[in-house]
Design an enzyme around this catalytic site. Structure first.
Site, PDB file in Angstrom:
ATOM      1  N   SER A   1     -39.246 -30.677   0.811  1.00 53.14           N
ATOM      2  CA  SER A   1     -39.261 -31.951   0.884  1.00 53.14           C
ATOM      3  C   SER A   1     -40.126 -32.719   0.007  1.00 53.14           C
ATOM      4  O   SER A   1     -41.292 -32.510   0.173  1.00 53.14           O
ATOM      5  CB  SER A   1     -39.043 -32.656   2.321  1.00 53.14           C
ATOM      6  OG  SER A   1     -38.906 -34.133   2.115  1.00 53.14           O
TER       7      SER A   1
ATOM      8  N   TYR B   1     -41.366 -33.386  11.018  1.00 53.39           N
ATOM      9  CA  TYR B   1     -40.597 -32.869   9.975  1.00 53.39           C
ATOM     10  C   TYR B   1     -41.250 -32.440   8.641  1.00 53.39           C
ATOM     11  O   TYR B   1     -41.261 -31.420   7.954  1.00 53.39           O
ATOM     12  CB  TYR B   1     -39.576 -33.950   9.505  1.00 53.39           C
ATOM     13  CG  TYR B   1     -38.754 -33.654   8.300  1.00 53.39           C
ATOM     14  CD1 TYR B   1     -37.555 -32.823   8.486  1.00 53.39           C
ATOM     15  CD2 TYR B   1     -39.032 -34.226   7.024  1.00 53.39           C
ATOM     16  CE1 TYR B   1     -36.648 -32.280   7.510  1.00 53.39           C
ATOM     17  CE2 TYR B   1     -37.941 -33.855   6.071  1.00 53.39           C
ATOM     18  CZ  TYR B   1     -36.977 -32.909   6.161  1.00 53.39           C
ATOM     19  OH  TYR B   1     -36.098 -32.306   5.244  1.00 53.39           O
TER      20      TYR B   1
END
Length: 261
Positions: free
Chosen positions: A156, A169
């Site tokens: 990400s 995350y």
């Protein structure tokens, strides 16, 4: 898809077998369809929604008969990951050439680190980090040797952005990027490459979950290209890394974010 297939003059990945985890929807689905267009036999992996997975299989097989199957497997479970590779080898009577690990989760609420429940941290790391570790471990032992083996992990762009309230995350994806770089070195001499693709904000259910219209608007305004990414923005980058053209790219993190970071 049929029109796109007809327009494809060559199939650079013809005869190869790919496992794409989390490919019943979102980015994983787009990657699986794109790899099929390049000639790959594809295993559509899912955890719970068999109808979604079967729909992807039907779409691919409508243009390329017998090119896709769906296999249920929990990537956080070692035995399940082993059975996923077993199924791929058995169905297509071939070693696996490409692993694309797209399966991932994001916290529905965006906590600061100070407020993140331990169970939420564990859930995110179980899929995003443990799941990728288990798939990488299996792939490192079972992917085709001698050139053409590819391990591609979805990370990400939040790892580079370091935005507040995404601590668990972001940490789970940062661990994946480190693991990919280490594994690329450990696989020296096998011909297998290991890379990460790090999407920015992509218009998927995972992105929109729990987010206000104002938040989405602010993300669009922050992107130099003035829009959210699409799953089809990510899939061709994965296709490149899986192809012969991506052979000299190894141990890298490729941002695909429209300049968002």
């Amino acid at each position: 898809m049929a029109a796109a297939a007809a327009a494809t003059a060559t199939l650079p990945l013809r005869g190869q077998v790919a496992i794409v985890t989390g490919s019943s929807h979102g980015i994983g689905r787009a990657i699986a369809v794109h790899l099929a267009l390049l000639g790959t036999k594809v295993v559509i992996n899912y955890t719970s929604n068999s109808a979604q997975a079967d729909a992807v299989v039907a779409e691919i097989n409508s243009s390329f008969p017998n090119a896709a199957v769906s296999v249920r497997a929990d990537v956080s479970d070692p035995a399940s990951v082993e059975s996923l590779f077993d199924a791929a080898e058995s169905v297509f009577d071939s070693p696996v050439h490409v692993l694309v690990n797209s399966a991932g989760v994001m916290d529905a609420e965006h906590f600061s680190i100070a407020d993140t429940p331990a169970e939420e941290f564990d859930k995110i790391f179980s899929v995003n980090t443990r799941g990728k570790f288990l798939c990488c471990r299996e792939a490192a032992n079972r992917l085709r040797r001698g050139g053409g083996g590819r391990i591609i992990l979805l990370s990400s762009s939040l790892v580079a952005a370091l935005k507040p309230n995404f601590g668990a995350y972001t940490a789970s994806k940062a661990a994946v990027e480190t693991m990919a770089r280490v594994l690329a070195k450990e696989l020296k001499g096998t011909g297998i490459t290991v890379n990460c693709v790090a999407p920015g904000p992509i218009a998927t259910d995972l992105f929109f979950a729990g987010r206000s219209e104002e938040y989405v608007k602010s993300v669009v305004e922050a992107c130099p290209l003035g829009r959210l990414g699409k799953t089809d923005d990510v899939a061709p980058v994965v296709g490149f890394l899986a192809s012969d053209g991506g052979e000299w790219v190894n141990g890298q993190v490729i941002p695909v974010n429209g300049g968002f970071v």
